[in-house]
Design an enzyme around this catalytic site. Structure first.
Site, PDB file in Angstrom:
ATOM      1  N   HIS A 256     -12.170  14.924   0.754  1.00  0.00           N
ATOM      2  CA  HIS A 256     -11.064  15.805   0.376  1.00  0.00           C
ATOM      3  C   HIS A 256      -9.714  15.090   0.407  1.00  0.00           C
ATOM      4  O   HIS A 256      -9.470  14.224   1.219  1.00  0.00           O
ATOM      5  CB  HIS A 256     -11.031  17.054   1.262  1.00  0.00           C
ATOM      6  N   ASN A 257      -8.875  15.503  -0.540  1.00  0.00           N
ATOM      7  CA  ASN A 257      -7.480  15.059  -0.627  1.00  0.00           C
ATOM      8  C   ASN A 257      -7.303  13.595  -1.017  1.00  0.00           C
ATOM      9  O   ASN A 257      -6.195  13.061  -0.917  1.00  0.00           O
ATOM     10  CB  ASN A 257      -6.715  15.306   0.690  1.00  0.00           C
TER      11      ASN A 257
END
Length: 348
Positions: A243-244
């Protein structure tokens, strides 16, 4: 060999399309591409240097893509170019897998609120969620699921058995191979004193134009910000991007690499197979990381980076491992010698 059902083309047509020079019969017809050895009649192969002259003289291929010094020596028709591998790749794309017919298979499930262009192709048992958009020329393979609010750009191909999570945005001319999972929940957890509780993952995944994503690859949605894959990125099979993460333009990532959460990788990087990149790591533009390296900290300038030993006989590895365990002691001894001066070193 990669012959095709596409209509045959002439060398003159290929030369005009890709700015090449013909040698021999410009009206030679080509119906596919093949390897140089043994080659295949009616197909075109490629060669990069004079060491392949013997193979060219014995090939069954009808024509060859090659540089000028090689073309001067060959006995078959040729297309002349400085970068034959690049030209061959572009020619081969003409004979690649044909698109399936446009339309929605009667066994697919398409939400009433979804928008599917009439020139898109939706395969058997595919599922298209609420408010999803599938643009012209896009192909959605059998059993693939597009969640609510997904946007798929022009001429993008998503193979069978893929899962595309809610609100994922996919650009034009993207290729996603079978069993990829895009937009799944990120590995966000917080310890409560006795166990782990999940942190909501409320971001999205944004994939720009001309990206390739290999089979079995997973790209997690962001926790708050989005996970971003920039234009022209090429990702091999079984890569994990957490994620991210932000992956810069035209970066290439080889198979089985794992990239932990919130990493930022620059443009035009090359990451070898089996690389592990720790969380919150930033990597500059133009970095090359060799296979199986571990990257726990930032890399702030371009260059080639490695962090592993090549395989060696086990007995030799055990000896080196024993030495590694003594490095702190050896370092302390050397520092004592340096402080004491040359006379102390001689006494030792």
């Amino acid at each position: 060999m990669a012959a095709s059902t596409a209509p045959a083309v002439t060398l003159a047509m290929l030369a005009d399309r890709f700015d090449l020079v013909t040698r021999g019969d410009a009206q030679t017809q080509i119906r596919g591409v093949c390897a140089l050895d043994p080659g295949l009649p009616g197909c075109i192969a490629f060669a990069e240097n004079a060491s392949q002259l013997n193979a060219i003289r014995h090939t069954q291929a009808t024509a060859v893509v090659c540089p000028a010094p090689v073309a001067d020596e060959v006995n078959i028709s040729a297309l002349v170019v400085k970068q034959p591998r690049l030209a061959f790749a572009r020619i081969a794309a003409l004979f690649d897998r044909p698109k399936p017919d446009a339309g929605i298979d009667e066994r697919a499930v398409v939400a009433v609120s979804a928008t599917v262009d009439p020139q898109a192709s939706i395969g058997i048992n595919a599922v298209i969620g609420e408010n999803a958009v599938v643009a012209a020329g896009a192909v959605i393979g059998a059993n693939t699921v597009l969640g609510d609010g997904v946007h798929v750009g022009v001429d993008t191909r998503i193979a069978s058995n893929c899962s595309i999570g809610d609100d994922v945005s996919i650009g034009a001319r993207v290729s996603i191979e079978a069993n990829a999972v895009i937009g799944g929940r990120g590995f966000g957890l917080v310890h409560n004193g006795s166990g782990w509780e999940p942190i909501p993952q409320m971001g999205r995944v944004r994939i720009a134009d001309d990206v390739e994503i290999g089979a079995g690859t997973t790209i997690d949605r962001g926790a708050l910000d989005d996970t971003v894959i920039a234009r022209g990125v090429k990702i091999d099979n079984q890569v994990h991007i957490a994620h991210n993460c932000v992956i810069g333009e035209h970066t290439v990532i080889a198979g089985c690499t794992g990239i932990a959460g919130s990493c930022t990788i620059g443009s035009n990087c090359m990451i070898g197979g089996g690389v592990g990149i720790g969380d919150h790591v930033t990597i500059a533009d133009g970095v090359i990381i060799t296979a199986a390296s571990q990257v726990p900290k930032n890399i702030d300038r371009g260059g080639v980076y490695s962090s592993t030993f090549r395989a060696m006989p086990a007995t030799g590895w055990r000896k080196r491992l024993a030495l590694f365990r003594q490095l702190d002691k050896i370092e302390r001894r050397l520092r004592r010698v340096e402080r004491a001066g040359p006379s102390s070193e001689n006494n030792e």
